[in-house]
Design a protein around this motif. Structure first.
Motif, PDB file in Angstrom:
ATOM      1  N   VAL A 193       0.833  -1.199   0.000  1.00 14.37           N
ATOM      2  CA  VAL A 193       0.000   0.000   0.000  1.00 14.37           C
ATOM      3  C   VAL A 193       0.865   1.245   0.000  1.00 14.37           C
ATOM      4  CG1 VAL A 193      -1.827   1.238   1.231  1.00 14.37           C
ATOM      5  CG2 VAL A 193      -1.725  -1.272   1.309  1.00 14.37           C
ATOM      6  N   THR A 194       0.480   2.220  -0.829  1.00 17.77           N
ATOM      7  CA  THR A 194       1.183   3.489  -0.819  1.00 17.77           C
ATOM      8  C   THR A 194       0.809   4.284   0.436  1.00 17.77           C
ATOM      9  OG1 THR A 194       1.449   5.593  -1.972  1.00 17.77           O
ATOM     10  CG2 THR A 194      -0.658   4.492  -2.231  1.00 17.77           C
ATOM     11  N   ALA A 195       1.798   4.889   1.061  1.00 15.59           N
ATOM     12  CA  ALA A 195       1.547   5.650   2.296  1.00 15.59           C
ATOM     13  C   ALA A 195       1.117   7.080   1.998  1.00 15.59           C
ATOM     14  CB  ALA A 195       2.806   5.659   3.155  1.00 15.59           C
ATOM     15  N   GLN A 196       1.243   7.484   0.736  1.00 17.43           N
ATOM     16  CA  GLN A 196       0.913   8.856   0.367  1.00 17.43           C
ATOM     17  C   GLN A 196      -0.526   8.928  -0.123  1.00 17.43           C
ATOM     18  OE1 GLN A 196       3.856   9.464  -2.664  1.00 17.43           O
ATOM     19  NE2 GLN A 196       2.792   8.234  -4.166  1.00 17.43           N
ATOM     20  N   VAL A 197      -0.871  10.039  -0.767  1.00 19.88           N
ATOM     21  CA  VAL A 197      -2.202  10.181  -1.341  1.00 19.88           C
ATOM     22  C   VAL A 197      -2.344   9.202  -2.504  1.00 19.88           C
ATOM     23  CG1 VAL A 197      -3.760  11.727  -2.578  1.00 19.88           C
ATOM     24  CG2 VAL A 197      -2.429  12.587  -0.652  1.00 19.88           C
ATOM     25  N   ALA A 198      -3.336   8.316  -2.391  1.00 17.46           N
ATOM     26  CA  ALA A 198      -3.521   7.292  -3.420  1.00 17.46           C
ATOM     27  C   ALA A 198      -4.316   7.825  -4.606  1.00 17.46           C
ATOM     28  CB  ALA A 198      -4.227   6.086  -2.823  1.00 17.46           C
ATOM     29  N   LEU A 199      -5.234   8.771  -4.336  1.00 14.68           N
ATOM     30  CA  LEU A 199      -6.053   9.354  -5.398  1.00 14.68           C
ATOM     31  C   LEU A 199      -6.323  10.806  -5.066  1.00 14.68           C
ATOM     32  CD1 LEU A 199      -7.983   9.285  -7.884  1.00 14.68           C
ATOM     33  CD2 LEU A 199      -9.783   8.487  -6.333  1.00 14.68           C
ATOM     34  N   ARG A 200      -6.090  11.662  -6.062  1.00 20.96           N
ATOM     35  CA  ARG A 200      -6.417  13.083  -5.919  1.00 20.96           C
ATOM     36  C   ARG A 200      -7.390  13.471  -7.027  1.00 20.96           C
ATOM     37  NH1 ARG A 200      -3.766  16.621  -2.931  1.00 20.96           N
ATOM     38  NH2 ARG A 200      -1.865  15.358  -2.903  1.00 20.96           N
ATOM     39  N   VAL A 201      -8.535  14.029  -6.645  1.00 15.66           N
ATOM     40  CA  VAL A 201      -9.570  14.450  -7.596  1.00 15.66           C
ATOM     41  C   VAL A 201      -9.677  15.966  -7.523  1.00 15.66           C
ATOM     42  CG1 VAL A 201     -12.027  14.328  -8.160  1.00 15.66           C
ATOM     43  CG2 VAL A 201     -10.828  12.271  -7.360  1.00 15.66           C
ATOM     44  N   ASP A 202      -9.550  16.633  -8.679  1.00 16.87           N
ATOM     45  CA  ASP A 202      -9.487  18.095  -8.697  1.00 16.87           C
ATOM     46  C   ASP A 202     -10.517  18.657  -9.676  1.00 16.87           C
ATOM     47  OD1 ASP A 202      -8.638  20.682  -8.257  1.00 16.87           O
ATOM     48  OD2 ASP A 202      -6.962  20.545  -9.661  1.00 16.87           O
ATOM     49  N   HIS A 203     -11.582  19.225  -9.131  1.00 21.42           N
ATOM     50  CA  HIS A 203     -12.639  19.849  -9.934  1.00 21.42           C
ATOM     51  C   HIS A 203     -13.139  18.920 -11.045  1.00 21.42           C
ATOM     52  CE1 HIS A 203     -10.698  23.385  -8.050  1.00 21.42           C
ATOM     53  NE2 HIS A 203     -11.933  23.857  -8.026  1.00 21.42           N
ATOM     54  N   LEU A 204     -13.293  17.652 -10.712  1.00 17.91           N
ATOM     55  CA  LEU A 204     -13.696  16.652 -11.698  1.00 17.91           C
ATOM     56  C   LEU A 204     -15.193  16.757 -11.978  1.00 17.91           C
ATOM     57  CD1 LEU A 204     -12.916  14.107 -13.365  1.00 17.91           C
ATOM     58  CD2 LEU A 204     -13.536  12.748 -11.350  1.00 17.91           C
ATOM     59  N   VAL A 205     -15.540  16.759 -13.259  1.00 18.67           N
ATOM     60  CA  VAL A 205     -16.939  16.729 -13.690  1.00 18.67           C
ATOM     61  C   VAL A 205     -17.138  15.457 -14.507  1.00 18.67           C
ATOM     62  CG1 VAL A 205     -18.763  17.882 -14.999  1.00 18.67           C
ATOM     63  CG2 VAL A 205     -17.058  19.249 -13.753  1.00 18.67           C
ATOM     64  N   VAL A 206     -18.130  14.652 -14.114  1.00 19.11           N
ATOM     65  CA  VAL A 206     -18.392  13.401 -14.825  1.00 19.11           C
ATOM     66  C   VAL A 206     -19.792  13.424 -15.411  1.00 19.11           C
ATOM     67  CG1 VAL A 206     -16.846  12.130 -13.291  1.00 19.11           C
ATOM     68  CG2 VAL A 206     -19.300  12.154 -12.805  1.00 19.11           C
ATOM     69  N   GLY A 207     -19.971  12.651 -16.480  1.00 16.43           N
ATOM     70  CA  GLY A 207     -21.269  12.581 -17.129  1.00 16.43           C
ATOM     71  C   GLY A 207     -21.114  12.078 -18.544  1.00 16.43           C
ATOM     72  N   TYR A 208     -22.169  12.210 -19.309  1.00 10.05           N
ATOM     73  CA  TYR A 208     -22.138  11.789 -20.705  1.00 10.05           C
ATOM     74  C   TYR A 208     -22.338  13.028 -21.580  1.00 10.05           C
ATOM     75  CZ  TYR A 208     -22.295   7.077 -18.808  1.00 10.05           C
ATOM     76  OH  TYR A 208     -21.996   5.933 -18.125  1.00 10.05           O
ATOM     77  N   ASP A 209     -23.562  13.286 -22.005  1.00 11.03           N
ATOM     78  CA  ASP A 209     -23.801  14.497 -22.791  1.00 11.03           C
ATOM     79  C   ASP A 209     -23.744  15.754 -21.928  1.00 11.03           C
ATOM     80  OD1 ASP A 209     -24.169  12.905 -24.989  1.00 11.03           O
ATOM     81  OD2 ASP A 209     -26.332  12.716 -24.669  1.00 11.03           O
ATOM     82  N   LYS A 210     -24.054  15.576 -20.645  1.00 14.13           N
ATOM     83  CA  LYS A 210     -24.047  16.714 -19.728  1.00 14.13           C
ATOM     84  C   LYS A 210     -23.570  16.239 -18.362  1.00 14.13           C
ATOM     85  CE  LYS A 210     -28.953  16.067 -18.598  1.00 14.13           C
ATOM     86  NZ  LYS A 210     -30.289  16.706 -18.546  1.00 14.13           N
ATOM     87  N   PRO A 211     -23.105  17.158 -17.526  1.00 13.36           N
ATOM     88  CA  PRO A 211     -22.615  16.768 -16.197  1.00 13.36           C
ATOM     89  C   PRO A 211     -23.708  16.120 -15.361  1.00 13.36           C
ATOM     90  CG  PRO A 211     -21.899  18.991 -16.739  1.00 13.36           C
ATOM     91  CD  PRO A 211     -22.904  18.596 -17.778  1.00 13.36           C
ATOM     92  N   LEU A 212     -23.343  15.061 -14.632  1.00 11.76           N
ATOM     93  CA  LEU A 212     -24.274  14.398 -13.725  1.00 11.76           C
ATOM     94  C   LEU A 212     -24.066  14.836 -12.283  1.00 11.76           C
ATOM     95  CD1 LEU A 212     -24.351  10.713 -15.042  1.00 11.76           C
ATOM     96  CD2 LEU A 212     -26.199  12.383 -15.119  1.00 11.76           C
ATOM     97  N   LEU A 213     -22.842  15.210 -11.954  1.00  9.90           N
ATOM     98  CA  LEU A 213     -22.483  15.546 -10.579  1.00  9.90           C
ATOM     99  C   LEU A 213     -21.909  16.949 -10.510  1.00  9.90           C
ATOM    100  CD1 LEU A 213     -20.689  12.231  -9.495  1.00  9.90           C
ATOM    101  CD2 LEU A 213     -22.953  12.989  -8.811  1.00  9.90           C
ATOM    102  N   PRO A 214     -21.868  17.523  -9.309  1.00 14.93           N
ATOM    103  CA  PRO A 214     -21.152  18.795  -9.162  1.00 14.93           C
ATOM    104  C   PRO A 214     -19.661  18.560  -9.323  1.00 14.93           C
ATOM    105  CG  PRO A 214     -21.758  17.914  -7.024  1.00 14.93           C
ATOM    106  CD  PRO A 214     -22.434  17.051  -8.033  1.00 14.93           C
ATOM    107  N   LYS A 215     -18.901  19.637  -9.395  1.00 15.46           N
ATOM    108  CA  LYS A 215     -17.451  19.491  -9.469  1.00 15.46           C
ATOM    109  C   LYS A 215     -16.955  18.796  -8.198  1.00 15.46           C
ATOM    110  CE  LYS A 215     -16.495  23.457 -12.442  1.00 15.46           C
ATOM    111  NZ  LYS A 215     -15.811  24.778 -12.569  1.00 15.46           N
ATOM    112  N   LEU A 216     -16.158  17.756  -8.389  1.00 16.59           N
ATOM    113  CA  LEU A 216     -15.670  16.963  -7.265  1.00 16.59           C
ATOM    114  C   LEU A 216     -14.212  17.292  -6.982  1.00 16.59           C
ATOM    115  CD1 LEU A 216     -17.108  13.497  -8.373  1.00 16.59           C
ATOM    116  CD2 LEU A 216     -18.164  15.149  -6.844  1.00 16.59           C
TER     117      LEU A 216
END
Length: 521
Positions: free
Chosen positions: A316-339
């Motif tokens: 296991v990595t002891a540091q940050v394993a995942l960093r998400v920065d203002h991520l927008v997900v969806g298909y034709d349009k965003p489904l979630l707020p910026k993460l």
């Protein structure tokens, strides 16, 4: 008089006997839960009751003129219909009655025929008695209760995901108010809020229902009796799920005591017969042999097979394993707020929120199945991902479990593949059958087997408990608790993750403005 009589029914699938001469009755207003390990025949029982599956023997007798509502997730429906128009079809007869009434009123206005006026008035009385003028209100209650408004009521059905489509079919079924409901895993695509709403709806439901479910908290709320499928039999217990567990344990202990007492008596009798078969007591010995031959043997106790689940862990990595920065997900349009969030190595995170908001889309974005709309995310270099996707979709559903595992891990021998599948309690009789012929629970176990063969330090799991029986859920939960790596879990079963996760990221929809809320456990 019972609504349903199942008499002397036997059924096998290939070499696997599911039921042998079983009997079952269901009465008006009875709320029945159906439980059993994966592959014991719960969904097959629903198929037999609907007539889609013909049993090998026995009879199924419904009361005449009974209206049966069946949650068929694979029903063929008009995909061009909108959600709203499809739901309104639950009241087709009432809409036709209203058209006839209006036509009579119109004709009467021209002719002055009082006979027509009386016919129209009679129809209006019937419509009022059938609560016709509350249709839109009733639709709105069910739509809100199951969270359908989030997907858009004007959206064509062929644009919905499999889970969304199932929820729409369930909503129409509830609106139809049949005499008996047959529901197979109705909570699979519902989040906690909507499961609770459905539970309250079914508790207040005046008619009968039969529900197959692995959500035992849900079953405990709604059931007045439990049918347990085990060892080729169907045994009915009265009371809630918790009552069933206590009764079953009592019967199991009693059965074990009686079995061992009989075995002890048989052994002593056989020993006497062997010792005295040719001596002065040979006549007594022959008499005892006849007694043994006539004895009704108590079946040996059957014990539930438990899965043995252990993930292949990488460091296991002891540091940050995942960093998400203002991520927008969806298909034709965003489904979630910026993460924007980060996860340290070894942290275990749950992503919660109502179905359809975009949780699965987020996971598919993180594993690279679909591109992000905007923003970015980055895994640490040492991260190796193990991904479990909730949809039971196979590239070739004619392949057997052995062939599927071999296609992913060609270096494994057939013997090794069988052993790994058996650890996930995929029955030996099923590993050579086409995957499409297996139950949802058994297919889920094949997917779980593939995941366990994947060496990883970061698990991304999308509703892994869907379809799984209680024993496999417990084994999976223990394996995740012991897993030293990082976990992102999407789950609607709070009972499954309660107490061992570090953080819950809850995606809420307040006045249609979606936002993230964080909580720590």
């Amino acid at each position: 008089m019972s609504l349903l009589e199942v008499s002397n029914v036997s059924h096998a699938f290939g070499d696997k006997v599911l039921y042998k001469q079983v009997f079952l009755e269901v009465y008006k207003g009875e709320h029945v839960g159906v439980v059993g390990q994966n592959g014991t025949g719960k969904s097959t029982l629903i198929g037999i009751l609907t007539g889609e599956v013909i049993p090998d023997g026995g009879t199924i007798k419904w009361q005449p003129n009974i209206k049966i509502g069946h949650l068929d997730q694979y029903a063929v429906i008009d995909g061009s219909s909108t959600v709203q128009s499809y739901l309104r079809r639950a009241f087709t007869e009432l809409y036709e009655m209203e058209e006839k009434m209006n036509a009579l009123y119109a004709e009467c206005a021209v002719s002055g025929n009082e006979v027509l006026l009386q016919k129209a008035a009679d129809l209006q009385e019937r419509l009022e008695a059938l609560d016709y003028y509350s249709i839109e209100s009733n639709i709105s209650k069910v739509v809100t209760g199951l969270g359908l408004n989030a997907m858009g009521m004007d959206r064509p059905i062929d644009q919905l995901s499999g889970g969304q489509r199932t929820k729409v079919i369930l909503a129409k079924l509830l609106l139809e108010q049949p005499d008996v409901l047959l529901l197979d895993e109705p909570t699979n695509y519902l989040d906690t809020t909507h499961i609770n709403w459905l539970a309250e709806y079914l508790i207040a439901f005046d008619q009968a229902f039969i529900v197959v479910s692995h959500n035992y908290t849900f079953l405990d709320k709604i059931s007045t009796s439990i049918c347990d499928i085990e060892g080729e039999t169907i045994k009915k217990y009265h009371g809630k799920y918790a009552d069933f567990l206590r009764q079953k344990e009592h019967f199991r202990e009693s059965h074990i005591r009686q079995y061992h007492a009989q075995q002890k008596k048989i052994e002593a009798t056989e020993q006497y017969i062997r010792k005295n078969g040719a001596g002065v007591n040979s006549r007594i010995a022959r008499g005892r042999q006849k007694q043994l031959d006539r004895m009704e043997r108590i079946a040996a106790p059957t014990f539930v097979t438990k899965a043995s689940i252990r993930f292949q862990e990488l460091p296991v990595t002891a540091q940050v394993a995942l960093r998400v920065d203002h991520l927008v997900v969806g298909y034709d349009k965003p489904l979630l707020p910026k993460l924007t969030f980060s996860i340290r190595g070894g942290q275990k995170i749950v992503i919660a929120g109502f179905n359809g908001i975009g949780k699965s889309t987020l996971l598919k974005t993180l594993v690279g199945q679909i591109p992000c709309v905007a923003g970015a995310f980055r895994f640490a270099e040492q991260v190796s991902i193990g991904y479990y996707e909730q949809d039971l979709i196979w590239e070739n559903d004619s392949m057997t479990p052995i062939e599927i595992v071999a296609s992913f891990y060609p270096k494994l021998t057939i013997k090794e593949i069988r052993r790994h599948l058996s650890l996930c309690v995929v029955k030996d009789s099923h590993v050579t059958q086409p995957i499409r012929t297996l139950s949802g629970g058994e297919q889920s176990k094949v997917k779980l087997c593939l995941l366990l063969l994947t060496a990883c330090n970061f698990l991304i799991l999308d509703e892994p408990t869907n379809h799984l029986d209680a024993e496999t859920k417990d084994a999976l939960q223990n394996a995740l608790i012991q897993f030293k790596g990082t976990v992102i879990l999407v789950s609607h079963e709070e009972q499954f993750y309660q107490g061992w996760v570090d953080r819950v990221i809850n995606i809420v929809d307040e006045n249609r403005n979606r936002e993230l809320k964080y909580s720590h456990r």
